[in-house]
Design an enzyme around this catalytic site. Structure first.
Site, PDB file in Angstrom:
ATOM      1  N   ARG A 267       4.930  10.968  -2.595  1.00 22.77           N
ATOM      2  CA  ARG A 267       4.628  10.732  -1.177  1.00 22.77           C
ATOM      3  C   ARG A 267       5.863  10.989  -0.322  1.00 22.77           C
ATOM      4  NH1 ARG A 267       4.335   4.862   1.635  1.00 22.77           N
ATOM      5  NH2 ARG A 267       3.814   5.575   3.731  1.00 22.77           N
TER       6      ARG A 267
ATOM      7  N   GLU B   6      12.415  -9.242   2.450  1.00 20.56           N
ATOM      8  CA  GLU B   6      11.654  -8.068   2.878  1.00 20.56           C
ATOM      9  C   GLU B   6      12.504  -6.828   2.660  1.00 20.56           C
ATOM     10  OE1 GLU B   6      10.059  -6.167   7.118  1.00 20.56           O
ATOM     11  OE2 GLU B   6      10.624  -8.282   7.034  1.00 20.56           O
TER      12      GLU B   6
ATOM     13  N   ASN C 259       8.080  -5.431  -0.508  1.00 20.68           N
ATOM     14  CA  ASN C 259       7.929  -4.252   0.336  1.00 20.68           C
ATOM     15  C   ASN C 259       6.453  -4.191   0.675  1.00 20.68           C
ATOM     16  OD1 ASN C 259       7.665  -1.753   1.537  1.00 20.68           O
ATOM     17  ND2 ASN C 259       9.105  -0.747   0.162  1.00 20.68           N
TER      18      ASN C 259
ATOM     19  N   HIS D 294      12.598  -2.343   2.691  1.00 24.04           N
ATOM     20  CA  HIS D 294      12.016  -1.053   3.037  1.00 24.04           C
ATOM     21  C   HIS D 294      12.931   0.029   2.495  1.00 24.04           C
ATOM     22  CE1 HIS D 294       9.120  -2.978   5.612  1.00 24.04           C
ATOM     23  NE2 HIS D 294      10.110  -3.714   6.078  1.00 24.04           N
TER      24      HIS D 294
ATOM     25  N   PRO E  14       0.793  -1.224   0.000  1.00 20.98           N
ATOM     26  CA  PRO E  14       0.000   0.000   0.000  1.00 20.98           C
ATOM     27  C   PRO E  14       0.828   1.278   0.000  1.00 20.98           C
ATOM     28  CG  PRO E  14      -0.134  -1.087   2.138  1.00 20.98           C
ATOM     29  CD  PRO E  14       0.566  -2.029   1.214  1.00 20.98           C
ATOM     30  N   ASN E  15       0.334   2.213  -0.785  1.00 27.33           N
ATOM     31  CA  ASN E  15       0.861   3.570  -0.915  1.00 27.33           C
ATOM     32  C   ASN E  15       2.179   3.657  -1.668  1.00 27.33           C
ATOM     33  OD1 ASN E  15      -1.327   4.819   0.526  1.00 27.33           O
ATOM     34  ND2 ASN E  15      -0.460   3.888   2.358  1.00 27.33           N
TER      35      ASN E  15
ATOM     36  N   SER F  60      12.983   3.237   3.525  1.00 33.48           N
ATOM     37  CA  SER F  60      13.512   4.005   4.655  1.00 33.48           C
ATOM     38  C   SER F  60      14.047   3.049   5.721  1.00 33.48           C
ATOM     39  CB  SER F  60      12.414   4.880   5.261  1.00 33.48           C
ATOM     40  OG  SER F  60      11.427   4.079   5.886  1.00 33.48           O
TER      41      SER F  60
ATOM     42  N   HIS G   4       3.769  -4.266   9.437  1.00 34.33           N
ATOM     43  CA  HIS G   4       3.630  -4.130  10.884  1.00 34.33           C
ATOM     44  C   HIS G   4       2.326  -4.702  11.433  1.00 34.33           C
ATOM     45  CE1 HIS G   4       6.912  -1.508   9.901  1.00 34.33           C
ATOM     46  NE2 HIS G   4       6.101  -0.791   9.151  1.00 34.33           N
TER      47      HIS G   4
ATOM     48  N   TYR H 162      11.011   9.041   1.285  1.00 26.13           N
ATOM     49  CA  TYR H 162      11.007   8.019   0.243  1.00 26.13           C
ATOM     50  C   TYR H 162      11.714   8.433  -1.045  1.00 26.13           C
ATOM     51  CZ  TYR H 162       7.580   5.920   3.327  1.00 26.13           C
ATOM     52  OH  TYR H 162       6.949   5.380   4.423  1.00 26.13           O
TER      53      TYR H 162
ATOM     54  N   ARG I 163      12.375   5.516  12.584  1.00 24.89           N
ATOM     55  CA  ARG I 163      11.073   6.165  12.433  1.00 24.89           C
ATOM     56  C   ARG I 163      10.182   5.887  13.640  1.00 24.89           C
ATOM     57  NH1 ARG I 163       8.743   5.215   6.729  1.00 24.89           N
ATOM     58  NH2 ARG I 163       7.403   6.901   7.468  1.00 24.89           N
TER      59      ARG I 163
ATOM     60  N   ASP J 261       1.894 -15.709   7.163  1.00 24.45           N
ATOM     61  CA  ASP J 261       1.508 -17.096   6.890  1.00 24.45           C
ATOM     62  C   ASP J 261       1.683 -17.455   5.417  1.00 24.45           C
ATOM     63  OD1 ASP J 261       0.909 -17.327   9.566  1.00 24.45           O
ATOM     64  OD2 ASP J 261      -1.274 -17.282   9.288  1.00 24.45           O
TER      65      ASP J 261
ATOM     66  N   ARG K 172       6.731   1.235  13.686  1.00 21.98           N
ATOM     67  CA  ARG K 172       7.401   0.683  12.500  1.00 21.98           C
ATOM     68  C   ARG K 172       8.606  -0.195  12.863  1.00 21.98           C
ATOM     69  NH1 ARG K 172       5.189   3.396   8.078  1.00 21.98           N
ATOM     70  NH2 ARG K 172       4.439   5.483   8.579  1.00 21.98           N
TER      71      ARG K 172
ATOM     72  N   ALA L 188       2.870  -0.640   4.996  1.00 21.12           N
ATOM     73  CA  ALA L 188       2.316  -0.661   6.352  1.00 21.12           C
ATOM     74  C   ALA L 188       1.859  -2.048   6.786  1.00 21.12           C
ATOM     75  CB  ALA L 188       1.155   0.330   6.457  1.00 21.12           C
TER      76      ALA L 188
END
Length: 141
Positions: A17, A95, A71, A97, A9-10, A99, A77, A22, A104, A84, A108, A74
């Site tokens: 953004r 995984e 990635n 990220h 998302p986002n 940032s 978290h 970012y 932060r 799963d 997070r 949100a």
């Protein structure tokens, strides 16, 4: 070698953004550079703001592809469902990220998916994706 990049998302708003966090480049600008740098790797890209669609995509490729770079935004978290899903796959998942999430907000600092992933890379901007790709390539050698 086939790698699936999955953005949550986002992340469709990269470039507009919070550029202070970012950066000012969109993922659509970065992806061709990554593909050019690794011409022998088939790099597919998928983005969704919907948790279930992320799971559907990972299940679709998670038994045939050589790696997934995730990635989860949100959902990192909050999502036991993504955790799963990753555990059910045969394909390694890294995984990422953009940032450094540990610099932060406190919420997070915990990832629900890290323990299911092969590794975690954070804090290197869009270059985090390249570092994840390098890790997956090294695993295949």
């Amino acid at each position: 070698m086939r790698i699936q990049i999955v953005n949550g998302p986002n992340l469709n708003l990269l470039g507009v953004r919070e550029p202070g966090i970012y950066g000012s480049d969109s993922f659509e600008t970065y992806l061709p550079l990554l593909r050019t740098r690794y011409p022998d790797v088939e790099i597919d890209y998928y983005q969704s703001n919907i948790e279930g669609k992320l799971i559907d995509k990972m299940q679709a490729v998670g038994f045939d592809f050589d790696g997934i770079i995730l990635n989860a935004g949100a959902y990192t978290h909050t999502s036991v469902a993504l955790h799963d899903c990753i555990r059910a796959l045969k394909t390694p998942v890294v995984e990422v990220h953009i940032s450094n999430v540990h610099k932060r907000e406190e919420f997070r600092h915990h990832s629900m998916i890290s323990s299911a992933c092969t590794g975690v890379i954070c804090g290197f901007g869009l270059d985090s994706y390249r570092l994840a790709l390098e890790a997956l390539i090294a695993m295949k050698q």
